[in-house]
Design a protein around this motif. Structure first.
Motif, PDB file in Angstrom:
ATOM      1  N   GLU A 102     -10.843   8.812  -4.645  1.00  0.00           N
ATOM      2  CA  GLU A 102     -11.859   8.597  -4.012  1.00  0.00           C
ATOM      3  C   GLU A 102     -11.750   8.827  -2.580  1.00  0.00           C
ATOM      4  O   GLU A 102     -10.722   9.039  -2.033  1.00  0.00           O
ATOM      5  N   PHE A 103     -12.903   8.915  -1.883  1.00  0.00           N
ATOM      6  CA  PHE A 103     -12.774   8.907  -0.115  1.00  0.00           C
ATOM      7  C   PHE A 103     -13.939   8.388   0.594  1.00  0.00           C
ATOM      8  O   PHE A 103     -14.915   8.271  -0.081  1.00  0.00           O
ATOM      9  N   ASP A 104     -13.803   8.109   1.726  1.00  0.00           N
ATOM     10  CA  ASP A 104     -14.699   7.565   2.519  1.00  0.00           C
ATOM     11  C   ASP A 104     -15.442   8.431   3.330  1.00  0.00           C
ATOM     12  O   ASP A 104     -14.701   9.340   4.164  1.00  0.00           O
ATOM     13  N   ARG A 105     -16.531   8.580   3.171  1.00  0.00           N
ATOM     14  CA  ARG A 105     -17.370   9.759   4.062  1.00  0.00           C
ATOM     15  C   ARG A 105     -17.104   9.681   5.607  1.00  0.00           C
ATOM     16  O   ARG A 105     -17.010  10.683   6.079  1.00  0.00           O
ATOM     17  N   ALA A 106     -16.938   8.473   6.149  1.00  0.00           N
ATOM     18  CA  ALA A 106     -16.949   8.462   7.517  1.00  0.00           C
ATOM     19  C   ALA A 106     -15.681   8.727   8.005  1.00  0.00           C
ATOM     20  O   ALA A 106     -15.649   9.513   9.024  1.00  0.00           O
ATOM     21  N   VAL A 107     -14.497   8.430   7.294  1.00  0.00           N
ATOM     22  CA  VAL A 107     -13.401   8.622   7.381  1.00  0.00           C
ATOM     23  C   VAL A 107     -13.256  10.348   7.465  1.00  0.00           C
ATOM     24  O   VAL A 107     -12.595  10.918   8.379  1.00  0.00           O
ATOM     25  N   TYR A 108     -13.702  10.959   6.295  1.00  0.00           N
ATOM     26  CA  TYR A 108     -13.717  12.308   6.169  1.00  0.00           C
ATOM     27  C   TYR A 108     -14.334  12.851   7.330  1.00  0.00           C
ATOM     28  O   TYR A 108     -13.730  13.958   8.177  1.00  0.00           O
ATOM     29  N   GLU A 109     -15.355  12.459   7.784  1.00  0.00           N
ATOM     30  CA  GLU A 109     -16.235  13.218   9.081  1.00  0.00           C
ATOM     31  C   GLU A 109     -15.334  12.965  10.260  1.00  0.00           C
ATOM     32  O   GLU A 109     -15.411  14.003  11.159  1.00  0.00           O
TER      33      GLU A 109
ATOM     34  N   ALA B 121      -0.897   7.448   5.553  1.00  0.00           N
ATOM     35  CA  ALA B 121      -0.315   6.349   4.597  1.00  0.00           C
ATOM     36  C   ALA B 121      -1.399   6.375   3.510  1.00  0.00           C
ATOM     37  O   ALA B 121      -2.668   6.157   3.757  1.00  0.00           O
ATOM     38  N   GLY B 122      -1.055   6.234   2.458  1.00  0.00           N
ATOM     39  CA  GLY B 122      -1.899   5.917   1.087  1.00  0.00           C
ATOM     40  C   GLY B 122      -1.429   6.461  -0.155  1.00  0.00           C
ATOM     41  O   GLY B 122      -0.192   6.633  -0.342  1.00  0.00           O
ATOM     42  N   ASN B 123      -2.404   6.865  -1.025  1.00  0.00           N
ATOM     43  CA  ASN B 123      -2.089   7.366  -2.370  1.00  0.00           C
ATOM     44  C   ASN B 123      -2.401   8.792  -2.470  1.00  0.00           C
ATOM     45  O   ASN B 123      -3.718   9.061  -2.371  1.00  0.00           O
ATOM     46  N   PRO B 124      -1.498   9.821  -2.679  1.00  0.00           N
ATOM     47  CA  PRO B 124      -1.611  11.071  -2.527  1.00  0.00           C
ATOM     48  C   PRO B 124      -2.304  11.611  -4.012  1.00  0.00           C
ATOM     49  O   PRO B 124      -2.503  12.795  -4.110  1.00  0.00           O
ATOM     50  N   THR B 125      -2.450  10.655  -4.959  1.00  0.00           N
ATOM     51  CA  THR B 125      -2.724  11.077  -6.158  1.00  0.00           C
ATOM     52  C   THR B 125      -4.251  11.426  -5.992  1.00  0.00           C
ATOM     53  O   THR B 125      -5.137  10.816  -5.673  1.00  0.00           O
ATOM     54  N   GLY B 126      -4.745  12.796  -6.587  1.00  0.00           N
ATOM     55  CA  GLY B 126      -6.057  13.278  -6.544  1.00  0.00           C
ATOM     56  C   GLY B 126      -6.196  13.962  -5.192  1.00  0.00           C
ATOM     57  O   GLY B 126      -7.292  14.581  -4.989  1.00  0.00           O
ATOM     58  N   ALA B 127      -5.470  14.319  -4.335  1.00  0.00           N
ATOM     59  CA  ALA B 127      -5.452  14.855  -2.848  1.00  0.00           C
ATOM     60  C   ALA B 127      -5.720  16.422  -3.214  1.00  0.00           C
ATOM     61  O   ALA B 127      -6.606  16.955  -2.585  1.00  0.00           O
ATOM     62  N   GLY B 128      -4.951  16.766  -4.098  1.00  0.00           N
ATOM     63  CA  GLY B 128      -5.005  18.065  -4.623  1.00  0.00           C
ATOM     64  C   GLY B 128      -6.426  18.609  -5.083  1.00  0.00           C
ATOM     65  O   GLY B 128      -6.984  19.565  -4.885  1.00  0.00           O
ATOM     66  N   ASP B 129      -6.951  17.560  -5.821  1.00  0.00           N
ATOM     67  CA  ASP B 129      -8.441  17.590  -6.350  1.00  0.00           C
ATOM     68  C   ASP B 129      -9.649  17.823  -5.580  1.00  0.00           C
ATOM     69  O   ASP B 129     -10.384  18.461  -5.456  1.00  0.00           O
ATOM     70  N   SER B 130      -9.403  17.114  -4.496  1.00  0.00           N
ATOM     71  CA  SER B 130     -10.149  17.017  -3.167  1.00  0.00           C
ATOM     72  C   SER B 130     -10.106  18.344  -2.644  1.00  0.00           C
ATOM     73  O   SER B 130     -11.219  18.917  -2.331  1.00  0.00           O
TER      74      SER B 130
ATOM     75  N   ARG C  15      -6.286   8.338   2.319  1.00  0.00           N
ATOM     76  CA  ARG C  15      -6.413   7.317   3.029  1.00  0.00           C
ATOM     77  C   ARG C  15      -6.933   6.100   1.966  1.00  0.00           C
ATOM     78  O   ARG C  15      -6.845   4.992   2.383  1.00  0.00           O
ATOM     79  N   ALA C  16      -7.931   6.562   1.198  1.00  0.00           N
ATOM     80  CA  ALA C  16      -8.844   5.593   0.263  1.00  0.00           C
ATOM     81  C   ALA C  16      -8.038   4.914  -0.429  1.00  0.00           C
ATOM     82  O   ALA C  16      -7.123   5.293  -0.978  1.00  0.00           O
ATOM     83  N   GLU C  17      -8.423   3.533  -0.693  1.00  0.00           N
ATOM     84  CA  GLU C  17      -7.728   2.544  -1.568  1.00  0.00           C
ATOM     85  C   GLU C  17      -7.593   3.176  -2.943  1.00  0.00           C
ATOM     86  O   GLU C  17      -6.462   2.901  -3.736  1.00  0.00           O
ATOM     87  N   THR C  18      -8.725   3.669  -3.518  1.00  0.00           N
ATOM     88  CA  THR C  18      -8.596   3.858  -4.999  1.00  0.00           C
ATOM     89  C   THR C  18      -8.535   5.379  -5.100  1.00  0.00           C
ATOM     90  O   THR C  18      -8.799   6.138  -4.324  1.00  0.00           O
ATOM     91  N   ALA C  19      -7.206   5.863  -6.084  1.00  0.00           N
ATOM     92  CA  ALA C  19      -6.942   7.169  -6.060  1.00  0.00           C
ATOM     93  C   ALA C  19      -7.923   8.023  -6.423  1.00  0.00           C
ATOM     94  O   ALA C  19      -9.005   7.633  -7.248  1.00  0.00           O
TER      95      ALA C  19
ATOM     96  N   PRO D 177       0.898  -1.219  -0.015  1.00  0.00           N
ATOM     97  CA  PRO D 177       0.055   0.002   0.141  1.00  0.00           C
ATOM     98  C   PRO D 177       0.976   1.261   0.074  1.00  0.00           C
ATOM     99  O   PRO D 177       1.743   1.323   0.552  1.00  0.00           O
ATOM    100  N   GLY D 178       0.492   2.380  -0.690  1.00  0.00           N
ATOM    101  CA  GLY D 178       1.176   3.625  -0.827  1.00  0.00           C
ATOM    102  C   GLY D 178       2.384   3.398  -1.780  1.00  0.00           C
ATOM    103  O   GLY D 178       3.077   4.470  -2.120  1.00  0.00           O
ATOM    104  N   ALA D 179       2.684   2.329  -2.223  1.00  0.00           N
ATOM    105  CA  ALA D 179       3.780   2.170  -3.395  1.00  0.00           C
ATOM    106  C   ALA D 179       3.326   3.197  -4.703  1.00  0.00           C
ATOM    107  O   ALA D 179       2.086   3.115  -5.047  1.00  0.00           O
ATOM    108  N   GLY D 180       4.233   3.895  -5.219  1.00  0.00           N
ATOM    109  CA  GLY D 180       3.831   4.683  -6.301  1.00  0.00           C
ATOM    110  C   GLY D 180       3.450   3.684  -7.574  1.00  0.00           C
ATOM    111  O   GLY D 180       3.875   2.683  -7.684  1.00  0.00           O
ATOM    112  N   ALA D 181       2.710   4.298  -8.408  1.00  0.00           N
ATOM    113  CA  ALA D 181       2.431   3.636  -9.758  1.00  0.00           C
ATOM    114  C   ALA D 181       3.214   4.449 -10.810  1.00  0.00           C
ATOM    115  O   ALA D 181       4.069   5.286 -10.630  1.00  0.00           O
ATOM    116  N   THR D 182       3.366   3.475 -11.855  1.00  0.00           N
ATOM    117  CA  THR D 182       4.418   3.900 -13.105  1.00  0.00           C
ATOM    118  C   THR D 182       3.174   4.411 -14.066  1.00  0.00           C
ATOM    119  O   THR D 182       2.009   3.680 -14.484  1.00  0.00           O
ATOM    120  N   LEU D 183       3.500   5.750 -14.443  1.00  0.00           N
ATOM    121  CA  LEU D 183       2.410   6.455 -15.190  1.00  0.00           C
ATOM    122  C   LEU D 183       2.896   6.548 -16.837  1.00  0.00           C
ATOM    123  O   LEU D 183       3.906   6.958 -16.962  1.00  0.00           O
TER     124      LEU D 183
END
Ligand code: ATP
Ligand code: MG
Ligand code: MG
Length: 320
Positions: free
Chosen positions: A293-300, A247-256, A287-291, A104-110
């Motif tokens: 996306e987010f879990d509403r309960a975690v956000y709250e 820990a997780g995937n920071p891709t898309g965090a800026g979009d959020s 924190r969310a598994e898929t770049a 988990p958290g390992a970077g992808a090759t784009l």
């Protein structure tokens, strides 16, 4: 309605492979497709937060059709509205290859394709559609790179049109398109640390944000990865820190962050409340598994744990 603009939309394709090696053949274990391009990500987050959301920009060819299909699939609480303009070219794909062995958290090759060539007539057609959509918009976000054929000053034009229409505008892009957009005085820009350094030449975030504000942005919200946000706004300056490094995937965090700023703006929240929402939502996205996306309960759960500190006026203005 909140409008997001993605001139260079994409079909994001993720390949999951056991192990990635150069110049080797790979068995793909899983293929996932999702709509891509920053404005589309922002729109999906807004829709998930319950806002009526419309996307525009360009889509074309079979990949463009697929993006439209995926976007408007019924989601809870509502789908994203499709006001994309059809181009004769074909929407690009972005391919990310994820290693199963990476953990988990390992970077992808784009792999990012440049996108279709937009003709001058298509650009003119887009400007007409954009003008019409603004009439019904409470706020607009301009996000991401420009496809070939779109003038480099495009965001300058789109910022000016929104401001003339009285619609608050948030800009999230990079390099020369950001420079040109800034000069048109957007309400908010949301650069990350590298983007801010790229246009100002300063790697000191407060100094760089000051410079960006002087170039024309009414508010600068600089995102500093796990360190959170630094915001210079007409109401004051704030530092906002996530509860902890996720820990997780920071891709898309800026979009959020962009989605939360629009959401807070549309709801009339104060600047500190918008920034807290942005920081909690971005942390939940990491924190969310898929770049993206987010879990509403975690956000709250994260919301009350975000720290917001007002910066002293002297510190905020003592920068040459
Ligand atoms: P994007 O890939 O979406 O364009 P970005 O590079 O524009 O992202 P970042 O500054 O990397 O944006 O991240 C946006 C926000 O996400 C940060 O300001 C911070 O609030 C939050 N964030 C990023 N990484 C972490 C982390 N590891 N833990 C907690 N929050 C994080
Ligand atoms: Mg980043
Ligand atoms: Mg970004």
């Amino acid at each position: 309605m909140i409008l997001t603009v993605t001139l260079n939309a994409a079909l994001d394709v993720t390949y999951r492979v056991p192990r990635l090696e150069p110049r080797a053949s790979h068995r793909v274990r899983e293929v996932a497709e999702r709509p891509g391009g920053k404005g589309l990500n922002v729109a999906r987050v807004l829709a998930a937060l319950g806002h009526e959301t419309l996307v525009t920009g360009f889509a074309g060819g079979p990949t463009g059709e697929r993006v439209r299909e995926l976007l408007t699939e019924v989601t809870e609480p509502g789908p994203v509205g499709d006001a994309l303009v059809t181009t004769g070219g074909t929407t690009r794909r972005t391919v990310s290859v994820v290693e199963e062995s990476g953990g988990p958290g390992a970077g992808a090759t784009l792999f990012n394709e440049p996108g279709p060539q937009i003709s001058p007539a298509e650009w003119e057609r887009f400007l007409d559609v954009y003008g019409e959509l603004l009439a019904g918009a409470d706020a607009v976000a301009l996000c991401g790179s420009l496809p070939p054929g779109v003038p480099v000053g495009a965001y300058g034009t789109l910022v000016r049109t929104a401001r003339t229409a009285g619609v608050p505008v948030v800009l999230d892009t990079d390099g020369e398109p950001l420079r040109r957009g800034l000069a048109a005085r957007p309400d908010v820009v949301k650069p990350n640390a590298e983007e801010l350094a790229g246009i100002t030449g300063s790697t000191e975030p407060l100094h760089a944000a000051r410079l960006a504000q002087r170039r024309g942005a009414h508010a600068v919200v600089a995102s500093l990865g796990a360190d959170g946000l630094l915001a210079l706004t007409p109401d004051g300056a704030w530092r906002v820190t996530p509860p902890r490094r996720m820990a997780g995937n920071p891709t898309g965090a800026g979009d959020s962050v962009v989605a939360a700023l629009l959401s807070g703006l549309a709801e009339g929240l104060s600047w500190p409340d918008r920034l807290v929402r942005a920081t909690a939502l971005a942390a939940a996205t990491v924190r969310a598994e898929t770049a993206g996306e987010f879990d509403r309960a975690v956000y709250e759960e994260l919301l009350p744990a975000v720290t917001v500190t007002r910066q002293r006026a002297a510190a905020a203005s003592a920068v040459g």
